[in-house]
Write a protein that holds these residues in place. Sequence first.
Motif, short mmCIF file in Angstrom:
data_model
loop_
_atom_site.label_atom_id
_atom_site.label_comp_id
_atom_site.label_asym_id
_atom_site.label_seq_id
_atom_site.Cartn_x
_atom_site.Cartn_y
_atom_site.Cartn_z
N LEU A 1 1.06 1.22 -6.94
CA LEU A 1 0.34 2.47 -6.78
C LEU A 1 -1.17 2.23 -6.73
N ILE A 2 -1.85 2.97 -5.85
CA ILE A 2 -3.30 2.94 -5.80
C ILE A 2 -3.82 3.90 -6.87
N LYS A 3 -4.42 3.38 -7.92
CA LYS A 3 -4.87 4.20 -9.05
C LYS A 3 -6.27 4.75 -8.85
N ASP A 4 -7.10 4.04 -8.08
CA ASP A 4 -8.47 4.48 -7.86
C ASP A 4 -9.00 3.78 -6.62
N LEU B 1 0.80 -1.22 0.00
CA LEU B 1 0.00 0.00 0.00
C LEU B 1 0.83 1.27 0.00
N ASN B 2 2.03 1.23 0.55
CA ASN B 2 2.89 2.42 0.59
C ASN B 2 4.23 2.10 -0.03
N ASP B 3 4.19 1.78 -1.30
CA ASP B 3 5.39 1.32 -1.99
C ASP B 3 5.38 1.89 -3.40
N GLY C 1 3.06 1.28 -20.86
CA GLY C 1 2.09 1.37 -19.77
C GLY C 1 1.26 0.12 -19.58
N VAL C 2 1.73 -1.00 -20.12
CA VAL C 2 1.01 -2.27 -19.96
C VAL C 2 1.46 -2.89 -18.64
N ARG C 3 0.63 -2.76 -17.62
CA ARG C 3 0.99 -3.20 -16.28
C ARG C 3 -0.12 -4.05 -15.68
N GLN C 4 0.28 -4.93 -14.80
CA GLN C 4 -0.71 -5.77 -14.12
C GLN C 4 -1.41 -4.97 -13.03
N LYS C 5 -2.69 -5.27 -12.84
CA LYS C 5 -3.50 -4.57 -11.85
C LYS C 5 -4.28 -5.58 -11.03
N PHE D 1 -13.28 -0.98 -2.31
CA PHE D 1 -12.31 -1.41 -3.31
C PHE D 1 -11.22 -0.36 -3.56
N SER D 2 -10.02 -0.86 -3.81
CA SER D 2 -8.92 -0.05 -4.32
C SER D 2 -8.30 -0.80 -5.49
N ILE D 3 -7.84 -0.04 -6.49
CA ILE D 3 -7.17 -0.65 -7.65
C ILE D 3 -5.67 -0.45 -7.49
N VAL D 4 -4.95 -1.56 -7.34
CA VAL D 4 -3.50 -1.53 -7.18
C VAL D 4 -2.85 -1.82 -8.53
#
Length: 263
Positions: A14-17, A8-10, A48-52, A22-25
Motif C-alpha cells: 500500500l502507498i501510505k504517503d 503499486l496496485n497490489d 502493525g509492525v510492517r516493513q516500509k 517520493f512514495s512510501i510503500v
Amino acid sequence: MVNIKGLLNDSDHLIKDAKGVFSIVEHQRDLAVSPITAQAEFFMSKMGVRQKQALALMDGETSVITQAGAMQWMAGNVHATTGIKGAGDLFGKVIKSAVTKETAIKPEYEGEGYLMLEPTYKYLLLEEVSDWEDGLVLDDGLFMACEGTIKHKIEARSNVSSAVLGNMGLFNLKLVGDGVCVLESNVPREQLIEVNLINDVLRIDGNYAICWSGSLTFTTERSGKTLMGSAVSGEGLVNVYKGTGRVLLSPLDNPRTMASAAK
C-alpha cells in the motif's frame, strides 16, 4: 519503457504517503516465512509492525540524494553519481560527516525511471523542507533521502559547554531549500507531537525531539535557575528551543533509547 507489476496496485503493498518524487510503500504482510519465523511475523502483523520502503519516481529533472548503501534497486535510465563537485566540495562533505555522524559521500541519482530504497521496520516520514522556518534540523540518524534541490548544512548548538556537559552532540544536519526529504523515525508520525512556538520556549528533558525549525535557537541548560534548584527538582540538563518555529517530538520512549537502557 519500464512496467512495474505486483507493487503499486497490489493489496499486499500500500502507498501510505506521497510527496514530490517520493512514495512510501508499506508491505502489508511477509509471506516468505519459515516455521521458525511464522509466529513472530503473525504477532508483528497484529501490532502493525510492517516493513516500509521509499520509492522515488525519477522524472528526468529532479535528482535524489540518499544515505550511502540505501539503494535496493533502480529501473530505467537511472544512474548514480558521487554528488561531489570538486576537491573543495569533498573536503566540506568530509568535515560535515565528522561533526554530524552522517556519511561523507551521499550518492546522487539522476535520470528517468524508478529508484527503490532498502526496506526498514522504522517509520518513514515525508517532509517538505520549505515548510520549515529557515530549514529543517535533524536529530542524528534520521536522514534517509531527499530531492537534489535540497542543500545540506551544519547547524551548531548555541552553547557548546552545556552540550558537552549533557553528553549531547554539538552539531546537527540541517536541510535547506525547496524539496521533499525522507526521514527514518523510530516513532510513527501519528504519535509525534508538533509544538508550534511564537517567540516562546520549549524545554525537553531528554532526546525526544526528532527535528525542528532552523529558526529556533537550540541550547542545553540547567532545568533550574541554580544548581540547587536543579538538584531539588530532580532534573539536570534539558534541551531548550527558543524563538519562532516548530518542533516534532515523541511523547513516548524511543525504542532505541529503551534498548540501550536495557543493556
